[in-house]
Write a protein that holds these residues in place. Structure first.
Motif, PDB file in Angstrom:
ATOM      1  N   ARG A  31       0.807  -1.214   0.000  1.00 31.91           N
ATOM      2  CA  ARG A  31       0.000   0.000   0.000  1.00 31.91           C
ATOM      3  C   ARG A  31       0.845   1.272   0.000  1.00 31.91           C
ATOM      4  NH1 ARG A  31      -4.778  -1.550   4.388  1.00 31.91           N
ATOM      5  NH2 ARG A  31      -5.560  -3.384   3.274  1.00 31.91           N
ATOM      6  N   TYR A  32       2.151   1.114  -0.072  1.00 34.51           N
ATOM      7  CA  TYR A  32       3.039   2.265   0.048  1.00 34.51           C
ATOM      8  C   TYR A  32       3.788   2.563  -1.247  1.00 34.51           C
ATOM      9  CZ  TYR A  32       2.365   2.816   5.017  1.00 34.51           C
ATOM     10  OH  TYR A  32       1.818   3.072   6.235  1.00 34.51           O
ATOM     11  N   VAL A  33       3.875   3.842  -1.562  1.00 34.38           N
ATOM     12  CA  VAL A  33       4.803   4.319  -2.576  1.00 34.38           C
ATOM     13  C   VAL A  33       6.202   4.215  -1.985  1.00 34.38           C
ATOM     14  CG1 VAL A  33       5.561   6.306  -3.924  1.00 34.38           C
ATOM     15  CG2 VAL A  33       3.111   5.908  -3.543  1.00 34.38           C
ATOM     16  N   MET A  34       7.134   3.708  -2.764  1.00 36.03           N
ATOM     17  CA  MET A  34       8.505   3.564  -2.293  1.00 36.03           C
ATOM     18  C   MET A  34       9.428   4.421  -3.146  1.00 36.03           C
ATOM     19  SD  MET A  34       8.069   1.550   0.207  1.00 36.03           S
ATOM     20  CE  MET A  34       9.808   1.332   0.634  1.00 36.03           C
ATOM     21  N   GLY A  35      10.351   5.079  -2.480  1.00 32.54           N
ATOM     22  CA  GLY A  35      11.274   5.940  -3.203  1.00 32.54           C
ATOM     23  C   GLY A  35      12.715   5.718  -2.775  1.00 32.54           C
ATOM     24  N   ILE A  51       8.537   4.179  -7.099  1.00 32.54           N
ATOM     25  CA  ILE A  51       7.630   3.213  -7.692  1.00 32.54           C
ATOM     26  C   ILE A  51       6.308   3.295  -6.939  1.00 32.54           C
ATOM     27  CG2 ILE A  51       8.530   1.328  -6.238  1.00 32.54           C
ATOM     28  CD1 ILE A  51       8.049  -0.526  -8.724  1.00 32.54           C
ATOM     29  N   THR A  52       5.217   3.350  -7.684  1.00 32.45           N
ATOM     30  CA  THR A  52       3.918   3.551  -7.060  1.00 32.45           C
ATOM     31  C   THR A  52       3.390   2.265  -6.443  1.00 32.45           C
ATOM     32  OG1 THR A  52       2.768   3.125  -9.136  1.00 32.45           O
ATOM     33  CG2 THR A  52       3.364   5.414  -8.653  1.00 32.45           C
ATOM     34  N   ARG A  53       2.282   2.406  -5.733  1.00 34.51           N
ATOM     35  CA  ARG A  53       1.779   1.291  -4.936  1.00 34.51           C
ATOM     36  C   ARG A  53       0.712   0.481  -5.631  1.00 34.51           C
ATOM     37  NH1 ARG A  53      -2.981   2.987  -2.064  1.00 34.51           N
ATOM     38  NH2 ARG A  53      -3.472   5.162  -2.533  1.00 34.51           N
ATOM     39  N   ILE A  54       0.141   0.973  -6.698  1.00 32.82           N
ATOM     40  CA  ILE A  54      -0.963   0.262  -7.324  1.00 32.82           C
ATOM     41  C   ILE A  54      -0.528  -0.363  -8.660  1.00 32.82           C
ATOM     42  CG2 ILE A  54      -3.261   0.493  -8.349  1.00 32.82           C
ATOM     43  CD1 ILE A  54      -3.824   2.659  -6.293  1.00 32.82           C
ATOM     44  N   ASP A  55      -0.007   0.447  -9.536  1.00 39.64           N
ATOM     45  CA  ASP A  55       0.307  -0.045 -10.875  1.00 39.64           C
ATOM     46  C   ASP A  55       1.809  -0.154 -11.121  1.00 39.64           C
ATOM     47  OD1 ASP A  55      -0.471   3.143 -12.529  1.00 39.64           O
ATOM     48  OD2 ASP A  55       0.860   2.614 -10.876  1.00 39.64           O
ATOM     49  N   ASP A  56       2.613  -0.004 -10.056  1.00 43.46           N
ATOM     50  CA  ASP A  56       4.076  -0.106 -10.170  1.00 43.46           C
ATOM     51  C   ASP A  56       4.635   0.854 -11.223  1.00 43.46           C
ATOM     52  OD1 ASP A  56       4.620  -3.666  -9.435  1.00 43.46           O
ATOM     53  OD2 ASP A  56       4.025  -1.959  -8.204  1.00 43.46           O
ATOM     54  N   SER A  71      12.495  -1.481  -8.587  1.00 42.98           N
ATOM     55  CA  SER A  71      11.501  -2.549  -8.639  1.00 42.98           C
ATOM     56  C   SER A  71      11.094  -2.898  -7.216  1.00 42.98           C
ATOM     57  CB  SER A  71      12.056  -3.787  -9.358  1.00 42.98           C
ATOM     58  OG  SER A  71      13.162  -4.321  -8.660  1.00 42.98           O
ATOM     59  N   ARG A  72      10.002  -3.622  -7.089  1.00 42.06           N
ATOM     60  CA  ARG A  72       9.530  -3.996  -5.762  1.00 42.06           C
ATOM     61  C   ARG A  72       9.045  -5.435  -5.778  1.00 42.06           C
ATOM     62  NH1 ARG A  72       5.205   0.184  -4.195  1.00 42.06           N
ATOM     63  NH2 ARG A  72       5.006  -1.141  -2.335  1.00 42.06           N
ATOM     64  N   ASP A  73       9.183  -6.089  -4.623  1.00 41.59           N
ATOM     65  CA  ASP A  73       8.666  -7.440  -4.436  1.00 41.59           C
ATOM     66  C   ASP A  73       7.768  -7.380  -3.211  1.00 41.59           C
ATOM     67  OD1 ASP A  73       8.187 -10.092  -3.825  1.00 41.59           O
ATOM     68  OD2 ASP A  73      10.188 -10.752  -4.419  1.00 41.59           O
ATOM     69  N   TYR A  80      13.960  -2.528  -4.552  1.00 42.75           N
ATOM     70  CA  TYR A  80      15.330  -2.634  -5.041  1.00 42.75           C
ATOM     71  C   TYR A  80      15.675  -1.432  -5.917  1.00 42.75           C
ATOM     72  CZ  TYR A  80      14.485  -7.522  -3.819  1.00 42.75           C
ATOM     73  OH  TYR A  80      14.158  -8.682  -3.155  1.00 42.75           O
ATOM     74  N   LEU A  81      16.955  -1.163  -5.975  1.00 46.68           N
ATOM     75  CA  LEU A  81      17.466  -0.184  -6.924  1.00 46.68           C
ATOM     76  C   LEU A  81      18.661  -0.828  -7.622  1.00 46.68           C
ATOM     77  CD1 LEU A  81      17.085   2.722  -7.997  1.00 46.68           C
ATOM     78  CD2 LEU A  81      18.923   3.405  -6.424  1.00 46.68           C
TER      79      LEU A  81
END
Length: 123
Positions: A31-35, A51-56, A71-73, A80-81
């Motif tokens: 549910r979180y935007v990650m930066g 990277i956004t929380r809904i549509d990446d 990217s996110r898992d 990740y960066l």
């Protein structure tokens, strides 16, 4: 309690690659935007990628476009960066950040921050 822990930094030669990881706990990660942000020697903290929380959807600062990939898992609560073709000017402390509602993802208004990981690129 939200906790963000970065890892993967180190010393690398120019042209090399590194992968930074940020493990999150204490929140519903999906549910979180990650930066990712960075602060170089004598410089202000600056936006790197998000990277956004809904549509990446991904966003990148101009200096890193084409070289860095975020990217996110969600299963691992990790963002990740991937950094390729590193340059000496990429030398900085890299910070992970999380926010549930942020809209302007390039601004450093995120609610939660990690402690940072040092990346040093030698020429």
């Amino acid at each position: 309690q939200v906790k963000l822990v970065e890892s993967g930094g180190g010393l690398v030669q120019a042209g090399g690659s590194l992968r930074l990881s940020c493990a999150a706990s204490g929140l519903t990660f999906s549910r979180y935007v990650m930066g990712w942000f960075r602060q170089g020697p004598g410089k202000e903290r600056e936006f790197v990628a998000a990277i956004t929380r809904i549509d990446d959807r991904t966003y990148y600062a101009d200096p890193v476009k084409g070289r860095f990939t975020i990217s996110r898992d969600n299963a691992k609560n990790t963002v990740y960066l991937h950094m390729n073709s590193l340059k000496p000017e990429d030398t900085a402390v890299y910070y992970c950040a999380a926010d549930r509602t942020i809209v302007a993802v390039t601004r450093d208004d995120y609610d939660y921050w990690g402690q940072g990981t040092q990346v040093t690129v030698s020429s």
